[in-house]
Design a protein around this motif. Sequence first.
Motif, short mmCIF file in Angstrom:
data_model
loop_
_atom_site.label_atom_id
_atom_site.label_comp_id
_atom_site.label_asym_id
_atom_site.label_seq_id
_atom_site.Cartn_x
_atom_site.Cartn_y
_atom_site.Cartn_z
N THR A 46 1.17 -1.33 -0.27
CA THR A 46 -0.06 -0.12 0.38
C THR A 46 0.93 1.29 0.22
O THR A 46 2.12 1.04 0.65
N LYS A 47 0.26 2.42 -0.62
CA LYS A 47 1.21 3.92 -0.83
C LYS A 47 0.32 4.32 0.33
O LYS A 47 1.10 5.58 0.55
N PHE A 48 -0.56 4.48 1.48
CA PHE A 48 -1.23 5.18 2.46
C PHE A 48 -0.62 4.65 3.22
O PHE A 48 -0.59 3.69 3.88
N SER A 49 0.22 5.82 3.75
CA SER A 49 0.97 6.01 5.14
C SER A 49 -0.01 6.24 5.47
O SER A 49 -0.22 7.82 5.98
N VAL A 50 -0.12 6.03 6.63
CA VAL A 50 -1.31 5.71 8.03
C VAL A 50 -0.66 4.87 9.68
O VAL A 50 -0.38 4.28 9.25
N GLY A 62 -5.19 -8.86 8.74
CA GLY A 62 -5.55 -10.08 7.75
C GLY A 62 -5.05 -9.00 6.15
O GLY A 62 -5.42 -9.84 5.24
N GLY A 63 -5.09 -7.72 5.87
CA GLY A 63 -4.19 -7.65 4.56
C GLY A 63 -5.37 -5.88 4.37
O GLY A 63 -5.46 -5.41 3.77
N ASP A 64 -6.46 -5.86 5.55
CA ASP A 64 -7.81 -5.00 4.97
C ASP A 64 -7.20 -4.40 4.35
O ASP A 64 -5.95 -3.07 5.45
N GLY A 65 -7.50 -3.28 3.64
CA GLY A 65 -6.51 -2.05 3.21
C GLY A 65 -5.38 -1.74 1.99
O GLY A 65 -4.60 -0.77 1.84
N MET A 66 -4.96 -3.06 2.37
CA MET A 66 -3.64 -3.14 1.32
C MET A 66 -4.52 -3.46 0.13
O MET A 66 -5.19 -3.75 -0.34
N GLU A 67 -3.47 -1.99 -1.34
CA GLU A 67 -4.43 -1.76 -2.41
C GLU A 67 -3.80 -2.42 -3.62
O GLU A 67 -4.59 -3.01 -4.88
#
Length: 131
Positions: free
Chosen positions: A99-103, A114-119
């Motif tokens: 993912t590129k979303f840095s939070v 389990g990887g929710d949010g991985m793009e």
Amino acid sequence: QVQLVESGGGSVQAGGSLRLSCAASRYTYGLYCMGWFRQAPGKEREGVASIDTTRGSAYYADSVKGRFTISQDNPDNTLYLQMNSLKPEDTAMYYCAATKFSVAGRCRRTIENGGDGMEYWGKGTLVTISS
């Protein structure tokens, strides 16, 4: 769109080792978190290991701590998972994701959720461990 291609899966006996690779290509600039996830037949996907590519911080599922090591080769945009002391319960399809979303905390949470949010996801590589 980032492309992820896994390799290195196979069949080994319990106690053996495998090294998975994930080659990332196309628009890889800005990747924040990369990780490995697995899904066994009839089970939900679970997080195995992830790494914050900006800080190098690694996170592991309790079931693999001390046996698996995640690492990255930045120049080549390649992610690795060294798996030692393999057990039959490690048998699964292993997926690379990013993912590129840095939070804050997101990379650690991907193990828990389990990887929710991985793009971006690869197609997986099969690991089979025989007893």
